[in-house]
Design a protein around this motif. Structure first.
Motif, PDB file in Angstrom:
ATOM      1  N   MET A  63       0.891  -0.946   0.119  1.00 63.28           N
ATOM      2  CA  MET A  63      -0.369   0.179  -0.077  1.00 63.28           C
ATOM      3  C   MET A  63       0.931   1.096  -0.345  1.00 63.28           C
ATOM      4  N   ALA A  64       1.918   1.092   0.914  1.00 60.02           N
ATOM      5  CA  ALA A  64       2.682   2.694   0.921  1.00 60.02           C
ATOM      6  C   ALA A  64       3.508   2.580  -0.636  1.00 60.02           C
ATOM      7  N   GLY A  65       3.632   1.861  -1.125  1.00 64.22           N
ATOM      8  CA  GLY A  65       4.402   2.588  -2.352  1.00 64.22           C
ATOM      9  C   GLY A  65       3.807   2.537  -3.820  1.00 64.22           C
ATOM     10  N   ARG A  66       2.300   1.681  -3.536  1.00 59.16           N
ATOM     11  CA  ARG A  66       1.023   2.856  -4.134  1.00 59.16           C
ATOM     12  C   ARG A  66       1.133   4.086  -3.865  1.00 59.16           C
ATOM     13  N   LEU A  67       1.165   4.557  -2.894  1.00 52.78           N
ATOM     14  CA  LEU A  67       0.883   5.776  -2.486  1.00 52.78           C
ATOM     15  C   LEU A  67       2.262   6.716  -2.908  1.00 52.78           C
ATOM     16  N   THR A  68       3.242   5.884  -2.582  1.00 51.16           N
ATOM     17  CA  THR A  68       4.395   7.428  -3.564  1.00 51.16           C
ATOM     18  C   THR A  68       4.068   7.153  -4.622  1.00 51.16           C
ATOM     19  N   VAL A  69       4.455   5.788  -5.127  1.00 53.44           N
ATOM     20  CA  VAL A  69       4.272   6.604  -6.852  1.00 53.44           C
ATOM     21  C   VAL A  69       3.018   7.487  -7.113  1.00 53.44           C
ATOM     22  N   GLN A  70       2.447   7.179  -7.133  1.00 55.41           N
ATOM     23  CA  GLN A  70       0.750   8.958  -7.325  1.00 55.41           C
ATOM     24  C   GLN A  70       1.561   9.788  -6.271  1.00 55.41           C
ATOM     25  N   ILE A  71       1.405   9.687  -5.156  1.00 57.43           N
ATOM     26  CA  ILE A  71       2.479  11.187  -4.568  1.00 57.43           C
ATOM     27  C   ILE A  71       3.721  11.543  -5.176  1.00 57.43           C
ATOM     28  N   ALA A  72       4.588  11.230  -5.840  1.00 55.18           N
ATOM     29  CA  ALA A  72       5.628  11.157  -6.212  1.00 55.18           C
ATOM     30  C   ALA A  72       4.885  12.201  -8.042  1.00 55.18           C
ATOM     31  N   ARG A  73       3.852  11.052  -7.982  1.00 52.63           N
ATOM     32  CA  ARG A  73       3.884  11.658  -9.843  1.00 52.63           C
ATOM     33  C   ARG A  73       3.363  12.857  -9.405  1.00 52.63           C
ATOM     34  N   LEU A  74       2.254  13.014  -8.366  1.00 52.03           N
ATOM     35  CA  LEU A  74       1.528  14.725  -8.197  1.00 52.03           C
ATOM     36  C   LEU A  74       2.125  15.442  -8.019  1.00 52.03           C
ATOM     37  N   LEU A  75       3.593  14.960  -7.542  1.00 51.03           N
ATOM     38  CA  LEU A  75       4.402  16.434  -6.639  1.00 51.03           C
ATOM     39  C   LEU A  75       5.587  17.003  -7.539  1.00 51.03           C
ATOM     40  N   GLY A  76       5.107  16.344  -9.125  1.00 53.18           N
ATOM     41  CA  GLY A  76       6.064  16.353  -9.832  1.00 53.18           C
ATOM     42  C   GLY A  76       6.995  16.028 -10.195  1.00 53.18           C
ATOM     43  N   ALA A  77       6.887  14.528  -9.876  1.00 52.55           N
ATOM     44  CA  ALA A  77       8.703  13.477 -10.744  1.00 52.55           C
ATOM     45  C   ALA A  77       7.999  13.797 -11.296  1.00 52.55           C
ATOM     46  N   GLY A  78       9.846  13.469 -12.442  1.00 54.01           N
ATOM     47  CA  GLY A  78      10.335  13.520 -13.418  1.00 54.01           C
ATOM     48  C   GLY A  78      10.024  12.133 -13.956  1.00 54.01           C
ATOM     49  N   ARG A  79      10.920  11.146 -13.220  1.00 52.33           N
ATOM     50  CA  ARG A  79      11.307   9.291 -13.941  1.00 52.33           C
ATOM     51  C   ARG A  79      10.762   9.154 -12.063  1.00 52.33           C
ATOM     52  N   VAL A  80       9.624   8.300 -11.876  1.00 50.96           N
ATOM     53  CA  VAL A  80       9.661   7.204 -10.683  1.00 50.96           C
ATOM     54  C   VAL A  80      10.017   6.116 -11.060  1.00 50.96           C
ATOM     55  N   VAL A  81      10.917   5.376 -10.582  1.00 50.81           N
ATOM     56  CA  VAL A  81      11.544   3.696 -10.011  1.00 50.81           C
ATOM     57  C   VAL A  81      10.858   2.887  -8.492  1.00 50.81           C
ATOM     58  N   ALA A  82      10.360   2.323  -8.122  1.00 49.20           N
ATOM     59  CA  ALA A  82       9.698   1.435  -8.030  1.00 49.20           C
ATOM     60  C   ALA A  82      10.076  -0.242  -7.295  1.00 49.20           C
ATOM     61  N   THR A  83      10.361  -0.710  -5.940  1.00 44.13           N
ATOM     62  CA  THR A  83      11.355  -1.600  -6.374  1.00 44.13           C
ATOM     63  C   THR A  83      10.257  -2.811  -5.243  1.00 44.13           C
ATOM     64  N   GLY A  84      10.488  -3.971  -4.968  1.00 44.06           N
ATOM     65  CA  GLY A  84      10.104  -4.983  -4.920  1.00 44.06           C
ATOM     66  C   GLY A  84      10.471  -6.438  -4.827  1.00 44.06           C
ATOM     67  N   ARG A  85       9.471  -7.019  -4.723  1.00 42.79           N
ATOM     68  CA  ARG A  85       9.971  -8.473  -4.712  1.00 42.79           C
ATOM     69  C   ARG A  85       8.721  -9.045  -5.513  1.00 42.79           C
ATOM     70  N   ASP A  86       7.728  -8.901  -5.573  1.00 43.21           N
ATOM     71  CA  ASP A  86       6.487  -9.189  -6.049  1.00 43.21           C
ATOM     72  C   ASP A  86       6.128  -8.631  -7.536  1.00 43.21           C
ATOM     73  N   ASP A  87       6.288  -9.714  -8.337  1.00 43.97           N
ATOM     74  CA  ASP A  87       6.083  -8.966  -9.667  1.00 43.97           C
ATOM     75  C   ASP A  87       4.711  -8.672  -9.671  1.00 43.97           C
ATOM     76  N   ALA A  88       3.689  -9.281  -9.862  1.00 41.00           N
ATOM     77  CA  ALA A  88       2.832  -8.879 -10.015  1.00 41.00           C
ATOM     78  C   ALA A  88       2.081  -7.149  -9.005  1.00 41.00           C
ATOM     79  N   GLN A  89       2.933  -7.180  -7.851  1.00 43.54           N
ATOM     80  CA  GLN A  89       3.235  -6.062  -7.445  1.00 43.54           C
ATOM     81  C   GLN A  89       3.353  -5.115  -8.289  1.00 43.54           C
TER      82      GLN A  89
END
Length: 176
Positions: free
Chosen positions: A1-27
């Motif tokens: 959940m936190a990763g989902r919110l972080t990606v969206q908030i980064a975009r809303l704050l104007g991030a030019g490029r967003v990279v996410a990490t994790g261990r679950d390919d579906a997520q």
């Protein structure tokens, strides 16, 4: 959940490029659907993970929201060190959680040449800034710019709901 919110908030704050990490390919695929430009599976062997960190953001990272710490951050710190004598781009790592471990190895070169700055998630926060951030998140949620999956359960079913293991990123909302 936190990763989902972080990606969206980064975009809303104007991030030019967003990279996410994790261990679950579906997520990780879900994070791409939410706007991540790149994803990295941290279960890769160390050398492959180091290469993925560098290849996914060849110009470096500006801000890193680190929920993992431990081994993935160990490898990331090595990836931030330039291969040749050069001064790396300034990168701020915000330490938020320790899902992958409580400790990291901090190579001296990662501070000397990478431009790395490490701060804790609560660094510089005040009651006022927390209230402002909360108000902004509520406004984004009300406008539909920020979304997160929820599952509504009746209060009388809370005992059963509390035992569930199938929520996969959804949050329980209890109603009377």
């Amino acid at each position: 959940m936190a990763g989902r919110l972080t990606v969206q908030i980064a975009r809303l704050l104007g991030a030019g490029r967003v990279v996410a990490t994790g261990r679950d390919d579906a997520q990780l695929r879900e994070l791409e659907e939410l706007g991540a430009d790149g994803v990295i599976n941290t279960s890769l062997p160390d050398d492959d993970l180091l290469r993925a960190y560098r290849d996914t953001a060849p110009d470096g990272y500006d801000v890193i929201a680190d929920y993992l710490w431990g081994r993935p951050t160990d490898v990331l710190l090595r990836a931030l060190v330039p291969d040749s004598f050069a001064f790396g781009k300034r990168a701020r790592l915000i330490q938020i959680g320790e899902l992958a471990g409580a400790d990291v190895v901090l190579p001296a070169a990662s501070l000397r040449t990478s431009g790395l700055e490490i701060v804790g998630a609560a660094s510089g926060l005040t009651a006022e800034t927390i209230a402002e951030a909360f108000d902004q998140v509520v406004a984004w949620t009300r406008s539909g710019d920020l979304s997160f999956p929820v599952e509504t359960v009746r209060l009388r079913d809370i005992e059963e709901a509390w035992q569930r293991t199938d929520l996969r990123g959804r949050r329980l909302v209890v109603t009377p």
